[in-house]
Design an enzyme around this catalytic site. Sequence first.
Site, mmCIF file in Angstrom:
data_model
loop_
_atom_site.group_PDB
_atom_site.id
_atom_site.type_symbol
_atom_site.label_atom_id
_atom_site.label_comp_id
_atom_site.label_asym_id
_atom_site.label_seq_id
_atom_site.Cartn_x
_atom_site.Cartn_y
_atom_site.Cartn_z
ATOM 1 N N HIS A 308 1.792 19.785 -16.968
ATOM 2 C CA HIS A 308 2.902 21.090 -16.764
ATOM 3 C C HIS A 308 2.873 21.880 -16.132
ATOM 4 O O HIS A 308 1.649 22.230 -16.932
ATOM 5 C CB HIS A 308 3.994 20.600 -17.741
ATOM 6 C CG HIS A 308 5.496 21.353 -17.211
ATOM 7 N ND1 HIS A 308 5.758 23.093 -16.583
ATOM 8 C CD2 HIS A 308 6.756 21.049 -16.745
ATOM 9 C CE1 HIS A 308 6.823 22.937 -16.628
ATOM 10 N NE2 HIS A 308 7.568 21.713 -16.557
ATOM 11 N N ASP A 365 10.170 14.164 -18.921
ATOM 12 C CA ASP A 365 11.291 13.428 -18.205
ATOM 13 C C ASP A 365 9.921 11.612 -19.033
ATOM 14 O O ASP A 365 10.296 10.913 -17.865
ATOM 15 C CB ASP A 365 10.003 12.819 -17.198
ATOM 16 C CG ASP A 365 11.056 13.693 -15.882
ATOM 17 O OD1 ASP A 365 11.953 14.201 -15.679
ATOM 18 O OD2 ASP A 365 10.132 14.853 -15.398
HETATM 19 N N1 CMC Z 1 -2.252 12.332 -15.766
HETATM 20 C C1 CMC Z 1 -3.560 12.253 -15.050
HETATM 21 N N2 CMC Z 1 -4.402 13.836 -14.993
HETATM 22 C C2 CMC Z 1 -3.193 14.885 -14.911
HETATM 23 C C3 CMC Z 1 -2.051 14.748 -14.997
HETATM 24 C C4 CMC Z 1 -0.689 13.765 -15.652
HETATM 25 N N3 CMC Z 1 0.166 13.221 -15.549
HETATM 26 N N4 CMC Z 1 -1.649 16.160 -14.674
HETATM 27 C C5 CMC Z 1 -1.940 16.510 -14.809
HETATM 28 N N5 CMC Z 1 -3.423 16.357 -14.919
HETATM 29 C C6 CMC Z 1 -4.961 16.349 -14.190
HETATM 30 C C7 CMC Z 1 -5.259 17.305 -13.444
HETATM 31 O O1 CMC Z 1 -5.517 15.525 -12.195
HETATM 32 C C8 CMC Z 1 -5.508 17.960 -12.859
HETATM 33 O O2 CMC Z 1 -7.317 17.394 -13.215
HETATM 34 P P1 CMC Z 1 -8.478 18.439 -13.504
HETATM 35 O O3 CMC Z 1 -8.500 19.923 -13.842
HETATM 36 O O4 CMC Z 1 -10.023 17.600 -13.644
HETATM 37 O O5 CMC Z 1 -8.542 18.608 -11.039
HETATM 38 C C9 CMC Z 1 -5.468 19.033 -14.367
HETATM 39 O O6 CMC Z 1 -4.748 18.265 -14.815
HETATM 40 C C10 CMC Z 1 -4.818 20.047 -13.550
HETATM 41 O O7 CMC Z 1 -3.646 19.421 -13.334
HETATM 42 P P2 CMC Z 1 -3.257 20.058 -12.042
HETATM 43 O O8 CMC Z 1 -2.324 18.502 -10.767
HETATM 44 O O9 CMC Z 1 -3.645 20.752 -10.991
HETATM 45 O O10 CMC Z 1 -1.532 20.603 -12.621
HETATM 46 P P3 CMC Z 1 -0.098 20.767 -12.076
HETATM 47 O O11 CMC Z 1 0.286 22.345 -12.538
HETATM 48 O O12 CMC Z 1 -0.582 21.281 -10.628
HETATM 49 O O13 CMC Z 1 1.061 20.217 -11.473
HETATM 50 C C11 CMC Z 1 2.372 18.398 -12.616
HETATM 51 C C12 CMC Z 1 1.825 19.933 -12.724
HETATM 52 C C13 CMC Z 1 3.249 17.960 -13.751
HETATM 53 C C14 CMC Z 1 2.447 17.947 -11.071
HETATM 54 C C15 CMC Z 1 0.793 17.772 -12.786
HETATM 55 O O14 CMC Z 1 0.899 17.739 -14.694
HETATM 56 C C16 CMC Z 1 1.658 15.854 -13.034
HETATM 57 O O15 CMC Z 1 1.345 15.526 -11.922
HETATM 58 N N6 CMC Z 1 1.896 15.114 -14.003
HETATM 59 C C17 CMC Z 1 3.023 13.825 -13.663
HETATM 60 C C18 CMC Z 1 4.018 14.230 -13.177
HETATM 61 C C19 CMC Z 1 5.446 14.719 -13.984
HETATM 62 O O16 CMC Z 1 5.333 13.972 -15.205
HETATM 63 N N7 CMC Z 1 5.898 15.554 -13.293
HETATM 64 C C20 CMC Z 1 7.474 16.108 -14.172
HETATM 65 C C21 CMC Z 1 6.753 17.194 -14.654
HETATM 66 S S1 CMC Z 1 8.128 18.211 -15.459
HETATM 67 C C22 CMC Z 1 9.900 17.586 -15.246
HETATM 68 C C23 CMC Z 1 9.822 18.528 -13.467
HETATM 69 O O17 CMC Z 1 9.164 19.194 -13.105
HETATM 70 O O18 CMC Z 1 10.387 18.007 -13.365
#
Ligand code: CMC
Length: 431
Positions: A308, A365
């Site tokens: 998140h 989720d």
């Molecule tokens: N699986 C694998 N790696 C992950 C995940 C995941 N679910 N989430 C984050 N990471 C890694 C990402 O690759 C990055 O790694 P590195 O630092 O090596 O590049 C690190 O963790 C930080 O992630 P980020 O993508 O910079 O984080 P963000 O704040 O931009 O994205 C997120 C947040 C929710 C989009 C992301 O965690 C994600 O894609 N999760 C899976 C989709 C998901 O479950 N979304 C629902 C979110 S909660 C409800 C809502 O808002 O709808």
Amino acid sequence: MSEEKAILTIDGKQIELPVYTGTDGTKAIDIGKLYDEHRMITYDPSLANTGLCRSKITYIDGDAGILRYRGIPIEQFDNESPNFVETAWLLIFGRLPTQDELLDFRARLTNNALLHEGLRQRIEMLPPSAPPMASLSAAISEMACYYKGYLTLDDDEQLTEVAARMISTVRTIAAYSYRRSQGLPIIYPNPKLRYVANFLHMMFSYPYLHYEITPEIEDAMNLILILHADHEQNCSTATVRVVGSSLANMFSSCSAGVSALWGSLHGGANVEVMKMLDGIYAGGLTPEQCIEAAKDKANPFRLFGFGHRVYKNYDPRAKILKAACDKVFAQLQHQDPLLDIARKLEELALSDQYFVDRKLYPNVDFYSGILLRAIGIPTNMFTVIFAIGRLPGWIAHWKEQHDNPTNRIIRPRQVYEGNDITDYIPLKERS
Ligand code: CMC
């Protein structure tokens, strides 16, 4: 007005910037005049570190895993009171409703439950196999055609009426789209039923057979809607604010919110979680392989329902949903192998250095789909349920944006990195 100042030193010049402090002590440096006065902008891709507004609606402490609606901890929203309708009123109007206010709002929900016949016919024209989020976004946008008297809102009476109309209608639209997708006859709302029970009735009754609504299922659905009701400046809510800041009406702003919610990194993640769990169950992949795939940077796969932008701790909504799965499954004597798979995935992820280092925990989720499945909601409706739940939050933020006397159109800047001035080449001279 802010007394505290931050000093930015650049090109030997010192620029004083006002600092605001939130209820929890978080400091925000106001850079609003930086461009006008100094021809400088800040660069914050994905707005990860930018306060879009000053808000009084929802508080999150992502490190501690805290979520509060209008100051009330999410753990206190336990179905009995406040239920979803009361929660919606609280979010929109800023305080808990009195008995009379709640009765009035309930009556408005009942009075607005039917779709305008024109709107119903418009939905009828969409292909039955249309993605439900596309139908929902289109239908909410089209409400602007049928309720033109609410395109500008002059007072609280109009706002209350349009809020009730949207919250009530969105449920009817969702149920109607589902019935059409199944080739089933539309079930009209029953004015004797409460908000959630009425939704379940429109989803699952037959003209000749009334769907028996058990209190456990009604409570579980109520809980799901409450837990999705607001989450401060998430992607869809920020979208609603951006659209609303141009003084666009509430229908178009919320329709844009539905579109933003649809994506798999946001609300669409609940569908992806289910696909992932189903895939593991079908034997396509083991939980261990799934964790490895999520860690592999060459693989676009992510562990859906994990991570998140704000929470660097267990999402409190996931904690509540996980406990609710256990409770509801026991009450209904229901079993689902996907719950065991989800628990296994969580256990593996929480003890894996990749997830520990990045503070990736289950989000809302991760367990919501398993509970929705137990209620009988099909997977392609999961994100629609999220939207029904989130609508009061969108309305509350639209109202806060709209009521702010200092509202300015939200219009970010960019760091331009394209061509410098370039001459046009006529078509016949291009090679
Ligand atoms: N699986 C694998 N790696 C992950 C995940 C995941 N679910 N989430 C984050 N990471 C890694 C990402 O690759 C990055 O790694 P590195 O630092 O090596 O590049 C690190 O963790 C930080 O992630 P980020 O993508 O910079 O984080 P963000 O704040 O931009 O994205 C997120 C947040 C929710 C989009 C992301 O965690 C994600 O894609 N999760 C899976 C989709 C998901 O479950 N979304 C629902 C979110 S909660 C409800 C809502 O808002 O709808």
